[in-house]
Design an enzyme around this catalytic site. Sequence first.
Site, PDB file in Angstrom:
ATOM      1  N   ASP A  45       0.812  -1.229   0.000  1.00 32.53           N
ATOM      2  CA  ASP A  45       0.000   0.000   0.000  1.00 32.53           C
ATOM      3  C   ASP A  45       0.842   1.273   0.000  1.00 32.53           C
ATOM      4  O   ASP A  45       0.581   2.208   0.782  1.00 32.53           O
ATOM      5  CB  ASP A  45      -0.914   0.043   1.249  1.00 32.53           C
ATOM      6  CG  ASP A  45      -1.577  -1.279   1.565  1.00 32.53           C
ATOM      7  OD1 ASP A  45      -1.827  -2.046   0.630  1.00 32.53           O
ATOM      8  OD2 ASP A  45      -1.839  -1.534   2.752  1.00 32.53           O
ATOM      9  N   GLU A 214     -11.077  -1.073  -2.970  1.00 34.57           N
ATOM     10  CA  GLU A 214     -10.364  -0.327  -1.913  1.00 34.57           C
ATOM     11  C   GLU A 214      -9.233   0.478  -2.554  1.00 34.57           C
ATOM     12  O   GLU A 214      -9.130   0.558  -3.782  1.00 34.57           O
ATOM     13  CB  GLU A 214      -9.793  -1.314  -0.881  1.00 34.57           C
ATOM     14  CG  GLU A 214      -8.833  -2.325  -1.504  1.00 34.57           C
ATOM     15  CD  GLU A 214      -8.502  -3.503  -0.613  1.00 34.57           C
ATOM     16  OE1 GLU A 214      -9.133  -3.679   0.438  1.00 34.57           O
ATOM     17  OE2 GLU A 214      -7.596  -4.272  -0.998  1.00 34.57           O
TER      18      GLU A 214
END
Length: 332
Positions: A45, A214
């Site tokens: 991420d 997401e």
Amino acid sequence: MMRDLRLCLISFFIFGHASGQSVITIPPGPVASSGNPLFPGWYADPEAAVFGKEYWIYPTYSAPYGQQIFFDAFSSADLVHWTKHPHILDTQRVLWAQRAMWAPAILEKDHKYYFFFSANDMHAREKGGIGVAVSGQPGGPFSDYLGKPLIDTIVNGAQPIDQFVFKDKDGLYYIIYGGWGHCNIARLKDDLTGLQPFPDGSTFKEITPQGYVEGPLMLCRNDKYYFMWSEGGWGGPDYKVAYAMADSPLGPFKRIGVVLQQDPAVATGAGHHSVIKVPGKDQWYIVYHRRPLGETNANHRVTCIDEMFFDRDGHILPVKITREGVKANVLP
Ligand code: FUB
């Protein structure tokens, strides 16, 4: 090998000069590449930013949730050589956070650095959500800015995780976030201490495009807003990034296509990215995580970089993921 050869050549020429031999200009060495992954360790991420003359990357430490109790950061002057800044924030400095510290986002404002993160993998009636920490330096240490989460409720079905923050052309700050297949956008107060309602009185607007899971991100280029997000399951090979375009950060966003995905010859599970624009140039990098070929451990995610290009119509071209990464690029 090439680097060693260059060092030998440099020593030879310096020695030659000192001993009175003719001075020969040192030929430029081979152009260094970053390689992929960018640095060792399991990191996912990644949030990427440029501060001054340095590139910064703020990833999630990729491990079982109970071990995700800190963040490390990485800085570089050229995208090739990286310095690790360990534990820029951890659960000891955020009293409401116990585990699952995920997916940083960072903003610089008035010489301070605001570090947004999520913690606790919050579900209904649990403590946790999205928080913000602050520091005077991009490498921390950061401390909890609010003493409580910034967003700690589930709105429009969006888990409060995977926040992205940005300043629009008009100076307004936005936060875009959400897991569980739903994405909200909200306006941040100017001092970043909370949310402020939109002119219509609402605080959250759902902007979920088709396929969204997401990892949202927004960028603006030539007055167009590009909304990008991750699709698929992060633990599997099919994780990917898709995008949409609109004339406003509020959309509407209609899915255009996939930007980033696995390449069976290079790596699987490429997703949850961020984007670097080289200041003053129309040059773009995508920074993302992926899983080495043959690896089945969901947490074995590594941080990588490749170039991202737009076509003449402003569409994003599918990214070619590489083992080489990108060439050295010192900031102007
Ligand atoms: O790293 C934890 C979670 O994995 C992130 O929040 C998700 O987006 C996925 O990348």
